[in-house]
Structures are given as structure tokens and as C-alpha cells.
Design a protein around this motif. Structure first.
Motif, PDB file in Angstrom:
ATOM      1  N   CYS A  93       0.926  -1.260   0.086  1.00 40.03           N
ATOM      2  CA  CYS A  93      -0.034   0.062   0.106  1.00 40.03           C
ATOM      3  C   CYS A  93       0.536   1.283   0.016  1.00 40.03           C
ATOM      4  CB  CYS A  93      -0.971  -0.057   1.130  1.00 40.03           C
ATOM      5  SG  CYS A  93      -2.293  -1.322   1.258  1.00 40.03           S
ATOM      6  N   ASN A  94       2.016   1.126   0.768  1.00 39.35           N
ATOM      7  CA  ASN A  94       2.887   2.393   0.839  1.00 39.35           C
ATOM      8  C   ASN A  94       3.646   2.576  -0.829  1.00 39.35           C
ATOM      9  OD1 ASN A  94       2.478   2.927   3.422  1.00 39.35           O
ATOM     10  ND2 ASN A  94       4.421   1.843   3.957  1.00 39.35           N
ATOM     11  N   ALA A  95       3.815   1.444  -1.253  1.00 37.25           N
ATOM     12  CA  ALA A  95       4.490   1.631  -2.523  1.00 37.25           C
ATOM     13  C   ALA A  95       3.338   2.096  -3.812  1.00 37.25           C
ATOM     14  CB  ALA A  95       4.879   0.171  -3.025  1.00 37.25           C
ATOM     15  N   GLU A  96       2.112   1.576  -3.373  1.00 37.69           N
ATOM     16  CA  GLU A  96       1.088   2.155  -4.453  1.00 37.69           C
ATOM     17  C   GLU A  96       0.908   3.592  -4.394  1.00 37.69           C
ATOM     18  OE1 GLU A  96      -1.977   1.194  -7.518  1.00 37.69           O
ATOM     19  OE2 GLU A  96      -0.242   0.171  -6.692  1.00 37.69           O
ATOM     20  N   ALA A  97       1.034   3.929  -3.103  1.00 38.75           N
ATOM     21  CA  ALA A  97       0.921   5.570  -2.749  1.00 38.75           C
ATOM     22  C   ALA A  97       1.936   6.309  -3.282  1.00 38.75           C
ATOM     23  CB  ALA A  97       0.614   5.791  -1.303  1.00 38.75           C
ATOM     24  N   ASP A  98       3.084   5.781  -3.258  1.00 35.51           N
ATOM     25  CA  ASP A  98       4.259   6.339  -3.935  1.00 35.51           C
ATOM     26  C   ASP A  98       4.232   6.348  -5.468  1.00 35.51           C
ATOM     27  OD1 ASP A  98       5.219   7.044  -1.317  1.00 35.51           O
ATOM     28  OD2 ASP A  98       6.583   5.418  -1.198  1.00 35.51           O
ATOM     29  N   CYS A  99       3.667   5.299  -5.819  1.00 38.90           N
ATOM     30  CA  CYS A  99       3.476   5.097  -7.065  1.00 38.90           C
ATOM     31  C   CYS A  99       2.495   6.378  -7.777  1.00 38.90           C
ATOM     32  CB  CYS A  99       2.940   4.077  -7.829  1.00 38.90           C
ATOM     33  SG  CYS A  99       4.038   2.668  -8.019  1.00 38.90           S
ATOM     34  N   LEU A 100       1.462   6.775  -6.943  1.00 40.16           N
ATOM     35  CA  LEU A 100       0.535   7.621  -7.437  1.00 40.16           C
ATOM     36  C   LEU A 100       1.228   8.990  -7.068  1.00 40.16           C
ATOM     37  CD1 LEU A 100      -2.358   8.699  -8.103  1.00 40.16           C
ATOM     38  CD2 LEU A 100      -3.031   8.695  -5.591  1.00 40.16           C
ATOM     39  N   THR A 101       1.948   9.208  -6.343  1.00 45.68           N
ATOM     40  CA  THR A 101       2.771  10.582  -6.243  1.00 45.68           C
ATOM     41  C   THR A 101       3.615  10.880  -7.399  1.00 45.68           C
ATOM     42  OG1 THR A 101       2.649  10.433  -3.630  1.00 45.68           O
ATOM     43  CG2 THR A 101       4.296  11.785  -4.565  1.00 45.68           C
ATOM     44  N   ALA A 102       4.205   9.750  -7.703  1.00 51.26           N
ATOM     45  CA  ALA A 102       5.217  10.043  -8.778  1.00 51.26           C
ATOM     46  C   ALA A 102       4.475  10.239 -10.035  1.00 51.26           C
ATOM     47  CB  ALA A 102       6.089   8.633  -9.070  1.00 51.26           C
ATOM     48  N   TYR A 103       3.369   9.546 -10.244  1.00 52.67           N
ATOM     49  CA  TYR A 103       2.390   9.715 -11.578  1.00 52.67           C
ATOM     50  C   TYR A 103       1.943  11.205 -11.207  1.00 52.67           C
ATOM     51  CZ  TYR A 103      -1.727   9.265 -14.280  1.00 52.67           C
ATOM     52  OH  TYR A 103      -2.512   9.561 -15.455  1.00 52.67           O
ATOM     53  N   ASN A 104       1.262  11.671 -10.300  1.00 51.59           N
ATOM     54  CA  ASN A 104       0.857  12.968  -9.948  1.00 51.59           C
ATOM     55  C   ASN A 104       2.105  14.183 -10.349  1.00 51.59           C
ATOM     56  OD1 ASN A 104      -1.737  12.600  -9.845  1.00 51.59           O
ATOM     57  ND2 ASN A 104      -1.553  12.466  -7.874  1.00 51.59           N
ATOM     58  N   ASN A 105       3.246  13.904  -9.905  1.00 54.54           N
ATOM     59  CA  ASN A 105       4.568  14.841 -10.055  1.00 54.54           C
ATOM     60  C   ASN A 105       4.895  14.785 -11.607  1.00 54.54           C
ATOM     61  OD1 ASN A 105       4.412  15.381  -7.371  1.00 54.54           O
ATOM     62  ND2 ASN A 105       6.069  14.142  -6.913  1.00 54.54           N
TER      63      ASN A 105
END
Length: 242
Positions: A93-105
């Protein structure tokens, strides 16, 4: 009367502010971002999917893999996953959240180069933020990325809808380019055809399908859907800062 009128005005103003705040939460403005884009905890994952992760054949993942919020991981064995395998667990879940942050950035960056073609095959490119003349993009042959001896140079490809590769296509890194500094922001889904030799982080808003015998050094992220593998090799990216 004056007091009643004043109270009514205050109530109307409060209602307007509340409505604007709620609208802002539901539709946050697109923010301009600055490099670098980072993968955070997702950098240790070969594949992380929102709904399910499935594999057929002898897929080998030498790093972590997982799902969140979904909990379906199938095909291991006969596939192998030598890192952590997390089905809906905290690290996934932490990795998926960090993927979303990278996507938005990556999505919020201002392009530095507007490519004149939608096929990356045959191109040699320096670090930059690239947009396309169409909503989709493809890789038909070899994409060469020239790091220009800058270990921090990032390559960001902003793809509005789909991304696909042709059989035998590849990403070649030269002059210090690193897989950890390569990002494909994909607005819907990615389809990787058989025997593609890829590098980098693939951030797909929906799903990723990887064909037989394809490989990647980096992270595959499916933010709202599944990742499907068949006889693939997913390996760790080089050690950029996370």
C-alpha cells in the motif's frame, strides 16, 4: 433589522467559502512540479498493482511485488518472486501510494520538448520532459536515451492515453542514463508486446499487460487496475536517490 441583515450576509459568505473549499477538494488544481520525480518506497518493487497481479509461466521477479488495495496474486509458483510478496499489506500500500505521487508529479511537469512523432522507435534523446502530438505513444524499435554524463538527468514521457511496444523493441541507456531516472506517465493502460527489453518506471493509470519473454529493469505500476505477466524478467533498478 441591521443585525438580521448582517447575520444573513455572514451565513451567505460562509456557505460560499464552504462550497469553494469542497469544490477544491473534489477537483484539485493541476500544480506545476519540479524535478526530480522520485519513486519512494515503490523503487524496490518490480510490479505493484491496484487490483491483481497475475503471472503465467516462469516469470522471475528479483525484487518486491504486490497489490493494494486488492489482494489477488497468482502464478507464483511456477513464477518466482525473490523479494517481498505483499497482497494488500502495508509495504504494498505504501508503494502504491508512492506510485501515485510519482504519477501526479510527472503529470504536473511542464514539457521541455514537444516530439513531432508518436513512435519513440529510432530516436536518441537527452534528459527532458517529453510530450507527444497524439494522445497515445508507441515504441516500435529501439529508443536510445543519452544521459549526457549527468547521473541526475531525468527522462519523463507524458502520455495522455495508451502506450504500447512492438515485439523485440528495446530501451537502450547510454552515457550515464539510469533506469531509475526514466518515467513513462501513461494516462490509461500499457501493452508490452513479446520480447521487449525495457528500462524504467511505467506509471499506468489503469493496467499493464506484459507479453511473453519481455523484461524490465525498474517498476511497473498499475494505479487502478491489474498487471498481467507471462514468462517475464523484472529486475531491480540502479540506486538513484529515493
Amino acid at each position: 433589522m441591521k443585525g438580521t441583515h448582517f447575520s444573513a450576509c455572514r451565513l451567505a459568505l460562509l456557505a460560499l467559502i464552504t462550497a469553494q473549499y469542497a469544490f477544491g477538494l473534489a477537483h484539485p488544481p493541476i500544480e506545476k512540479r519540479a524535478l526530480p520525480v522520485l519513486m519512494g518506497s515503490a523503487a524496490t518493487f518490480g510490479a505493484i498493482a491496484a487490483s491483481s497481479l497475475s503471472s503465467s509461466g516462469a516469470t522471475a521477479i528479483t525484487v518486491d511485488c504486490g497489490t493494494c488495495p486488492g489482494t489477488s496474486i497468482t502464478g507464483f509458483p511456477p513464477g518466482t518472486a525473490s523479494g517481498a510478496k505483499s497482497a494488500g499489506g502495508t509495504i504494498a500500500c505504501n508503494a502504491e501510494a508512492d506510485c501515485l505521487t510519482a504519477y501526479n508529479n510527472a503529470a504536473g511537469l511542464t514539457p521541455t520538448t514537444a516530439l513531432g512523432v508518436s513512435d519513440l522507435g529510432g530516436l536518441t534523446l537527452p534528459p527532458g520532459i517529453y510530450s507527444f502530438p497524439t494522445s497515445w505513444a508507441t515504441l516500435s524499435t529501439t529508443l536510445t536515451l543519452n544521459g549526457t554524463a549527468d547521473p541526475n538527468g531525468q527522462f519523463i514521457f507524458q502520455i495522455t492515453t495508451t502506450y504500447s511496444t512492438s515485439s523485440g523493441s528495446q530501451v537502450l541507456l547510454i552515457n550515464g542514463a539510469q533506469a531509475c531516472n526514466l518515467y513513462f506517465k501513461i494516462g490509461s493502460s500499457a501493452t508490452i508486446i513479446s520480447a521487449s527489453a525495457l528500462q524504467g518506471n511505467y506509471l499506468a493509470y489503469t493496467s499493464i499487460t506484459v507479453g511473453e519473454g519481455s523484461s524490465n529493469q525498474g517498476t511497473l505500476c498499475a494505479l487502478n487496475g491489474a498487471i498481467s505477466l507471462i514468462d517475464n524478467a523484472l529486475t531491480a533498478q540502479t540506486s538513484c536517490s529515493t
